[in-house]
Design a protein around this motif. Structure first.
Motif, PDB file in Angstrom:
ATOM      1  N   HIS A  13      18.512  63.667  22.784  1.00 31.12           N
ATOM      2  CA  HIS A  13      18.179  64.220  24.273  1.00 31.12           C
ATOM      3  C   HIS A  13      17.430  63.509  25.075  1.00 31.12           C
ATOM      4  CE1 HIS A  13      13.829  65.245  23.446  1.00 31.12           C
ATOM      5  NE2 HIS A  13      14.239  64.817  22.380  1.00 31.12           N
ATOM      6  N   LYS A  14      17.111  63.670  26.530  1.00 30.79           N
ATOM      7  CA  LYS A  14      16.310  62.771  27.246  1.00 30.79           C
ATOM      8  C   LYS A  14      15.119  63.326  27.143  1.00 30.79           C
ATOM      9  CE  LYS A  14      15.678  60.121  30.829  1.00 30.79           C
ATOM     10  NZ  LYS A  14      15.790  58.531  30.923  1.00 30.79           N
ATOM     11  N   SER A  15      14.115  62.612  26.879  1.00 26.36           N
ATOM     12  CA  SER A  15      12.660  62.960  26.752  1.00 26.36           C
ATOM     13  C   SER A  15      11.701  62.816  27.952  1.00 26.36           C
ATOM     14  CB  SER A  15      12.076  62.212  25.631  1.00 26.36           C
ATOM     15  OG  SER A  15      10.715  62.416  25.669  1.00 26.36           O
ATOM     16  N   ILE A  16      11.140  63.823  28.226  1.00 29.27           N
ATOM     17  CA  ILE A  16      10.377  63.640  29.637  1.00 29.27           C
ATOM     18  C   ILE A  16       9.018  62.946  29.216  1.00 29.27           C
ATOM     19  CG2 ILE A  16       8.756  65.068  31.062  1.00 29.27           C
ATOM     20  CD1 ILE A  16      10.514  67.552  30.467  1.00 29.27           C
ATOM     21  N   SER A  17       8.711  62.961  28.033  1.00 31.56           N
ATOM     22  CA  SER A  17       7.402  62.229  27.617  1.00 31.56           C
ATOM     23  C   SER A  17       7.444  60.767  27.521  1.00 31.56           C
ATOM     24  CB  SER A  17       6.899  62.816  26.185  1.00 31.56           C
ATOM     25  OG  SER A  17       6.741  63.965  26.032  1.00 31.56           O
ATOM     26  N   THR A  18       8.633  60.370  26.826  1.00 32.28           N
ATOM     27  CA  THR A  18       8.963  58.892  26.783  1.00 32.28           C
ATOM     28  C   THR A  18      10.015  58.249  27.911  1.00 32.28           C
ATOM     29  OG1 THR A  18      11.019  59.004  25.446  1.00 32.28           O
ATOM     30  CG2 THR A  18       8.827  59.201  24.112  1.00 32.28           C
ATOM     31  N   LYS A  19      10.470  59.304  28.721  1.00 38.56           N
ATOM     32  CA  LYS A  19      11.275  58.852  29.717  1.00 38.56           C
ATOM     33  C   LYS A  19      12.667  57.823  29.277  1.00 38.56           C
ATOM     34  CE  LYS A  19       7.624  58.564  33.234  1.00 38.56           C
ATOM     35  NZ  LYS A  19       6.510  58.893  32.159  1.00 38.56           N
ATOM     36  N   THR A  20      12.916  58.171  27.921  1.00 32.54           N
ATOM     37  CA  THR A  20      14.122  57.552  27.319  1.00 32.54           C
ATOM     38  C   THR A  20      14.938  58.564  26.448  1.00 32.54           C
ATOM     39  OG1 THR A  20      13.001  57.193  25.237  1.00 32.54           O
ATOM     40  CG2 THR A  20      12.633  55.346  27.078  1.00 32.54           C
ATOM     41  N   SER A  21      16.088  58.397  26.169  1.00 34.75           N
ATOM     42  CA  SER A  21      16.958  59.125  25.110  1.00 34.75           C
ATOM     43  C   SER A  21      16.268  58.973  23.763  1.00 34.75           C
ATOM     44  CB  SER A  21      18.397  58.739  25.185  1.00 34.75           C
ATOM     45  OG  SER A  21      18.942  59.284  24.350  1.00 34.75           O
ATOM     46  N   MET A  22      16.105  60.083  23.344  1.00 35.03           N
ATOM     47  CA  MET A  22      15.490  60.285  22.007  1.00 35.03           C
ATOM     48  C   MET A  22      16.443  60.802  20.861  1.00 35.03           C
ATOM     49  SD  MET A  22      12.501  58.733  22.036  1.00 35.03           S
ATOM     50  CE  MET A  22      11.575  59.099  20.431  1.00 35.03           C
ATOM     51  N   ASN A  23      16.685  60.274  19.723  1.00 32.61           N
ATOM     52  CA  ASN A  23      17.169  61.012  18.637  1.00 32.61           C
ATOM     53  C   ASN A  23      16.531  61.632  17.562  1.00 32.61           C
ATOM     54  OD1 ASN A  23      19.586  59.630  19.664  1.00 32.61           O
ATOM     55  ND2 ASN A  23      19.296  57.834  18.182  1.00 32.61           N
ATOM     56  N   VAL A  24      17.023  62.863  17.070  1.00 31.92           N
ATOM     57  CA  VAL A  24      16.187  63.526  16.153  1.00 31.92           C
ATOM     58  C   VAL A  24      17.212  64.203  15.213  1.00 31.92           C
ATOM     59  CG1 VAL A  24      16.093  65.436  17.688  1.00 31.92           C
ATOM     60  CG2 VAL A  24      14.544  65.253  15.796  1.00 31.92           C
TER      61      VAL A  24
END
Length: 299
Positions: A19-30
C-alpha cells in the motif's frame, strides 16, 4: 491496499499486501496471517479476532518472520492474527547509508520518526507502525459492516533485535493509552543510546540532541512509565548471541527498572547455547504466544 499474494499455510492464509503510506510517502509491504478461526464456520466469535504485531530486525523484510518464526501454528492454536510489517521505507528515492552499510537506512528504520534530513522525508516509522498501519489494516479487512479482526484495541506487540527495541519502545510510549495489551521481545536492543547500533541510528535519524534519543530509549522510558495492573514484559536472549555484549546488554534494562514499578515484572530469560537467529526465535515463539494469548483474553 493491494493483495500481492495469498499463501495457504497451517489452517489459515498468509496475505501479502502492499500500500501507499502517508507516513513514509512510499509503497510499503506488510504480511498478515489470518488464523483458521477467521475462516471457520463452526467457531462463531462474539468478539473480534485480536492481533499480535511482530517487528523484525535489521535487514529483514515481512517475509523473514513469516517464513522462519512459525507463528502461524500458535496463531491457529489460540486464535489471533499476525501482522509482519517491513523494517523501513524502500525505493530509489529513499535515502540510505551513504557508506552502504547494513545497519542503517534501507532495512534498518529503527521504528522512530526521523527528524534529520534527508531521512525525515521518508523514515517516519513510528507513526507508520503505531498509527497509520493499524488504521489501514482495519479499513481493508473490516468492510461492509463486518468487523472480524481487531487491529487497534486488542493488540499485543513483540519483535526481534532492532524490532525488539521497537516493540519495547512502542509499548512504553503508548502505555498510558493502553495501545498494546502486552509486550515481549527476542534479543532486543534495550538501551540504544549506549550501544553502537543504536547510537549510529539515533544520531543519523534524530541528530545529536540526547533528549530526542531518550524519548525512544526503553531504559529511559521505563523509569517514567508507571506500571498498572499485573502487566509484565517477557524477554528471551541466547547466551551464545554474538551481539550480546556489544549491542544488546539486557542487564542495562534490569538495572533501569530497579526502584520502579516495573521491578520484578520484567522477565529476562537468558537461554543457554542459543544465538541471534530464527532458530532461536522459533524455539521460544510458543512461550511468547501463550504469554500474549493470556493478555489478549484468549486463555
Amino acid at each position: 491496499m493491494k493483495v500481492v499474494k495469498e499463501v495457504f499455510v497451517c489452517g489459515g492464509k498468509l496475505i501479502k499486501l502492499s500500500h501507499k503510506s502517508i507516513s513514509t510517502k512510499t509503497s510499503m509491504n506488510v504480511n498478515v496471517y489470518l488464523p483458521k478461526q477467521y475462516y471457520s464456520q463452526d467457531l462463531p466469535r462474539k468478539e473480534r479476532i485480536p492481533t499480535v504485531v511482530f517487528l523484525s530486525g535489521l535487514t529483514c523484510t515481512p517475509d523473514n518472520a513469516s517464513e522462519k518464526a512459525f507463528w502461524q501454528f500458535q496463531a491457529d492454536k489460540y486464535g489471533f492474527a499476525m501482522v509482519f510489517p517491513d523494517t523501513s521505507p524502500r525505493g530509489d528515492e529513499v535515502a540510505s547509508d551513504p557508506e552502504g552499510s547494513w545497519d542503517f537506512g534501507h532495512g534498518a528504520g529503527f521504528y522512530v520518526n526521523a527528524t534529520q534530513e534527508p531521512y525525515a522525508q521518508h523514515y517516519m516509522m513510528y507513526d507508520y507502525i503505531h498509527k497509520e498501519l493499524p488504521q489501514t489494516l482495519d479499513s481493508h479487512f473490516n468492510k461492509d459492516g463486518v468487523a472480524k479482526l481487531d487491529f487497534q484495541d486488542n493488540v499485543a506487540i513483540t519483535g526481534h533485535s532492532m524490532g525488539g527495541f521497537g516493540a519495547l519502545s512502542g509499548y512504553l510510549r503508548g502505555y498510558s493509552e493502553k495501545r498494546y495489551k502486552s509486550c515481549s521481545a527476542f534479543a532486543p536492543i534495550v538501551n540504544p543510546s549506549k550501544v553502537p547500533w543504536g547510537q549510529k541510528a539515533f544520531k543519523g535519524y534524530l541528530g545529536d540532541e540526547r533528549a530526542q534519543w531518550q524519548a525512544y530509549d526503553p531504559c529511559s522510558l521505563i523509569k517514567n512509565v508507571r506500571r498498572t495492573g499485573d502487566d509484565k514484559i517477557l524477554i528471551h536472549i541466547g547466551d551464545a548471541d554474538p551481539f550480546l555484549e556489544e549491542h544488546l546488554k539486557p542487564e542495562l534494562l534490569l538495572e533501569a527498572v530497579k526502584s520502579t514499578s516495573w521491578q520484578g515484572h520484567v522477565q529476562v530469560k537468558k537461554v543457554h547455547g542459543f544465538d541471534h537467529s530464527y532458530y532461536f526465535i522459533s524455539t521460544f515463539v510458543p512461550e511468547h504466544a501463550e504469554f500474549h494469548a493470556k493478555n489478549l483474553g484468549l486463555i
